[in-house]
Design a protein around this motif. Structure first.
Motif, PDB file in Angstrom:
ATOM      1  N   ILE A  36       4.743   6.575  12.688  1.00 36.06           N
ATOM      2  CA  ILE A  36       4.385   6.196  10.670  1.00 36.06           C
ATOM      3  C   ILE A  36       5.146   4.899  10.556  1.00 36.06           C
ATOM      4  N   PHE A  37       5.994   4.795  10.563  1.00 41.01           N
ATOM      5  CA  PHE A  37       6.491   3.820  11.068  1.00 41.01           C
ATOM      6  C   PHE A  37       6.038   2.297  10.906  1.00 41.01           C
ATOM      7  N   GLU A  38       5.442   2.566  12.438  1.00 51.35           N
ATOM      8  CA  GLU A  38       4.470   1.255  12.632  1.00 51.35           C
ATOM      9  C   GLU A  38       3.099   1.180  12.382  1.00 51.35           C
ATOM     10  N   ILE A  39       2.791   1.789  11.774  1.00 53.69           N
ATOM     11  CA  ILE A  39       1.472   2.287  10.264  1.00 53.69           C
ATOM     12  C   ILE A  39       1.814   1.293   9.345  1.00 53.69           C
ATOM     13  N   ALA A  40       3.257   2.088   8.745  1.00 53.73           N
ATOM     14  CA  ALA A  40       3.713   1.196   7.502  1.00 53.73           C
ATOM     15  C   ALA A  40       3.494  -0.449   7.768  1.00 53.73           C
ATOM     16  N   GLN A  41       4.468  -0.458   8.592  1.00 51.19           N
ATOM     17  CA  GLN A  41       4.549  -1.900   8.464  1.00 51.19           C
ATOM     18  C   GLN A  41       3.130  -3.006   8.838  1.00 51.19           C
ATOM     19  N   ILE A  42       2.585  -2.199  10.022  1.00 52.53           N
ATOM     20  CA  ILE A  42       1.474  -2.640   9.746  1.00 52.53           C
ATOM     21  C   ILE A  42       0.954  -3.099   8.385  1.00 52.53           C
ATOM     22  N   TYR A  43       1.126  -2.577   7.726  1.00 56.29           N
ATOM     23  CA  TYR A  43      -0.051  -2.015   6.489  1.00 56.29           C
ATOM     24  C   TYR A  43       0.768  -2.592   5.521  1.00 56.29           C
ATOM     25  N   ASN A  44       1.688  -2.874   5.761  1.00 53.90           N
ATOM     26  CA  ASN A  44       2.790  -3.108   4.419  1.00 53.90           C
ATOM     27  C   ASN A  44       2.610  -2.114   3.460  1.00 53.90           C
TER      28      ASN A  44
ATOM     29  N   ILE B 252      11.275  11.263   8.372  1.00 47.91           N
ATOM     30  CA  ILE B 252      10.624   9.653   7.634  1.00 47.91           C
ATOM     31  C   ILE B 252      11.374   9.361   6.697  1.00 47.91           C
ATOM     32  N   GLU B 253      11.922   9.154   5.982  1.00 44.83           N
ATOM     33  CA  GLU B 253      12.831   8.307   5.407  1.00 44.83           C
ATOM     34  C   GLU B 253      13.558   8.196   5.582  1.00 44.83           C
ATOM     35  N   GLN B 254      15.154   9.179   5.755  1.00 48.15           N
ATOM     36  CA  GLN B 254      16.177   8.642   6.903  1.00 48.15           C
ATOM     37  C   GLN B 254      15.939   7.652   8.040  1.00 48.15           C
ATOM     38  N   LYS B 255      14.595   7.626   8.603  1.00 41.94           N
ATOM     39  CA  LYS B 255      14.414   6.737   9.971  1.00 41.94           C
ATOM     40  C   LYS B 255      13.610   5.850   9.978  1.00 41.94           C
ATOM     41  N   THR B 256      12.870   5.412   8.510  1.00 44.18           N
ATOM     42  CA  THR B 256      12.091   4.131   7.773  1.00 44.18           C
ATOM     43  C   THR B 256      12.347   3.194   7.048  1.00 44.18           C
ATOM     44  N   ASN B 257      13.364   4.137   6.296  1.00 46.57           N
ATOM     45  CA  ASN B 257      13.808   3.631   5.153  1.00 46.57           C
ATOM     46  C   ASN B 257      12.969   3.334   4.082  1.00 46.57           C
ATOM     47  N   ILE B 258      11.996   4.591   3.668  1.00 47.86           N
ATOM     48  CA  ILE B 258      10.808   3.868   3.164  1.00 47.86           C
ATOM     49  C   ILE B 258      11.403   5.149   2.182  1.00 47.86           C
ATOM     50  N   ASN B 259      10.672   4.769   0.951  1.00 52.15           N
ATOM     51  CA  ASN B 259      10.717   6.374   0.304  1.00 52.15           C
ATOM     52  C   ASN B 259       9.601   7.205   0.355  1.00 52.15           C
ATOM     53  N   VAL B 260      10.025   8.403   0.289  1.00 53.98           N
ATOM     54  CA  VAL B 260       8.798  10.033   0.992  1.00 53.98           C
ATOM     55  C   VAL B 260       8.931  10.343  -0.516  1.00 53.98           C
ATOM     56  N   ILE B 261       8.311  10.954  -1.453  1.00 54.50           N
ATOM     57  CA  ILE B 261       7.698  11.537  -2.328  1.00 54.50           C
ATOM     58  C   ILE B 261       6.710  12.213  -2.099  1.00 54.50           C
TER      59      ILE B 261
ATOM     60  N   ARG C  14       0.762  -0.814   0.458  1.00 54.48           N
ATOM     61  CA  ARG C  14       0.051   0.164  -0.260  1.00 54.48           C
ATOM     62  C   ARG C  14       1.061   1.090   0.382  1.00 54.48           C
ATOM     63  N   ILE C  15       0.217   2.489  -0.263  1.00 59.51           N
ATOM     64  CA  ILE C  15       0.983   3.390  -0.034  1.00 59.51           C
ATOM     65  C   ILE C  15       0.098   4.516   0.709  1.00 59.51           C
ATOM     66  N   LEU C  16       0.837   4.669   2.280  1.00 61.30           N
ATOM     67  CA  LEU C  16       1.001   5.837   3.075  1.00 61.30           C
ATOM     68  C   LEU C  16       0.915   7.672   2.504  1.00 61.30           C
ATOM     69  N   GLY C  17      -0.824   8.090   2.838  1.00 58.33           N
ATOM     70  CA  GLY C  17      -0.179   9.630   2.291  1.00 58.33           C
ATOM     71  C   GLY C  17      -0.305  10.781   3.928  1.00 58.33           C
ATOM     72  N   LEU C  18       0.633  11.618   3.360  1.00 54.57           N
ATOM     73  CA  LEU C  18       0.834  12.724   4.090  1.00 54.57           C
ATOM     74  C   LEU C  18       0.164  14.031   4.307  1.00 54.57           C
ATOM     75  N   ASP C  19      -0.617  14.363   5.232  1.00 57.02           N
ATOM     76  CA  ASP C  19       0.079  16.270   5.371  1.00 57.02           C
ATOM     77  C   ASP C  19       0.387  16.597   6.267  1.00 57.02           C
ATOM     78  N   ILE C  20       1.210  16.451   6.477  1.00 54.41           N
ATOM     79  CA  ILE C  20       2.161  17.457   7.872  1.00 54.41           C
ATOM     80  C   ILE C  20       1.929  19.035   7.831  1.00 54.41           C
ATOM     81  N   GLY C  21       1.266  18.724   8.900  1.00 51.60           N
ATOM     82  CA  GLY C  21       1.440  20.667   9.164  1.00 51.60           C
ATOM     83  C   GLY C  21       2.137  20.797  10.515  1.00 51.60           C
ATOM     84  N   LYS C  22       2.378  21.733  11.680  1.00 49.20           N
ATOM     85  CA  LYS C  22       2.953  22.048  11.894  1.00 49.20           C
ATOM     86  C   LYS C  22       2.604  21.663  13.304  1.00 49.20           C
ATOM     87  N   LYS C  23       1.423  20.797  13.794  1.00 52.62           N
ATOM     88  CA  LYS C  23       0.571  20.440  14.977  1.00 52.62           C
ATOM     89  C   LYS C  23       1.353  19.245  14.384  1.00 52.62           C
ATOM     90  N   ARG C  24       0.111  19.072  13.614  1.00 50.08           N
ATOM     91  CA  ARG C  24      -0.627  17.234  12.860  1.00 50.08           C
ATOM     92  C   ARG C  24       0.200  16.972  12.034  1.00 50.08           C
TER      93      ARG C  24
END
Length: 140
Positions: free
Chosen positions: A44-52, A82-91, A3-13
């Motif tokens: 984020i990494f935990e969610i990525a692992q659980i949902y492949n 995120i990319e450095q700590k999870t080793n998952i490509n972030v686009i 799967r692919i994870l989507g992120l909306d990165i804000g200052k607080k959430r």
């Protein structure tokens, strides 16, 4: 299937969305606090692992004229962490007006989002991811 994870990165959430295994539909998933960053990245990494998850798509809030402003720099730096700590490509993808679109969707559904900003963040993350999924569909 991945799967692919989507992120909306804000200052607080951080709004999080998740694709289906066939990479057709993005759905709002969860909102997490951004601080402390180590905890957010771990979640984020935990969610990525659980949902492949094998790829992350993060919104890049460019200025309306397309320039790279302070918020875009902040999101870009966080995405690199995120990319450095999870080793998952972030686009990074342009996310201009996604929060406005998310508010419009929630308004049309009759959801009172003004006191529930986390809903806006999740829906914005789903919009970011859905636009990416639609793009990769066109390319294949």
């Amino acid at each position: 299937m991945n799967r692919i994870l989507g992120l909306d990165i804000g200052k607080k959430r951080i709004g999080i969305s998740l694709s289906d295994p066939l990479l057709i539909i993005a759905q709002p998933f969860e909102t997490i606090l951004r601080m402390p960053e180590e905890v957010a990245i771990k979640k984020i990494f935990e969610i990525a692992q659980i949902y492949n998850v094998n790829k992350i798509v993060a919104g890049l809030p460019l200025m309306m004229n397309g320039d790279f402003g302070e918020q875009a720099l902040d999101c870009s730096n966080f995405a690199k962490k995120i990319e450095q700590k999870t080793n998952i490509n972030v686009i990074l993808v342009d996310e201009r007006l996604t929060s406005y679109q998310a508010e419009e969707i929630l308004r049309n559904q009759g959801v009172k989002y003004t006191r529930q900003k986390e809903k806006v963040d999740m829906v914005a993350a789903a919009i970011i991811l859905q636009e990416y999924l639609d793009t990769i569909k066109k390319e294949s």
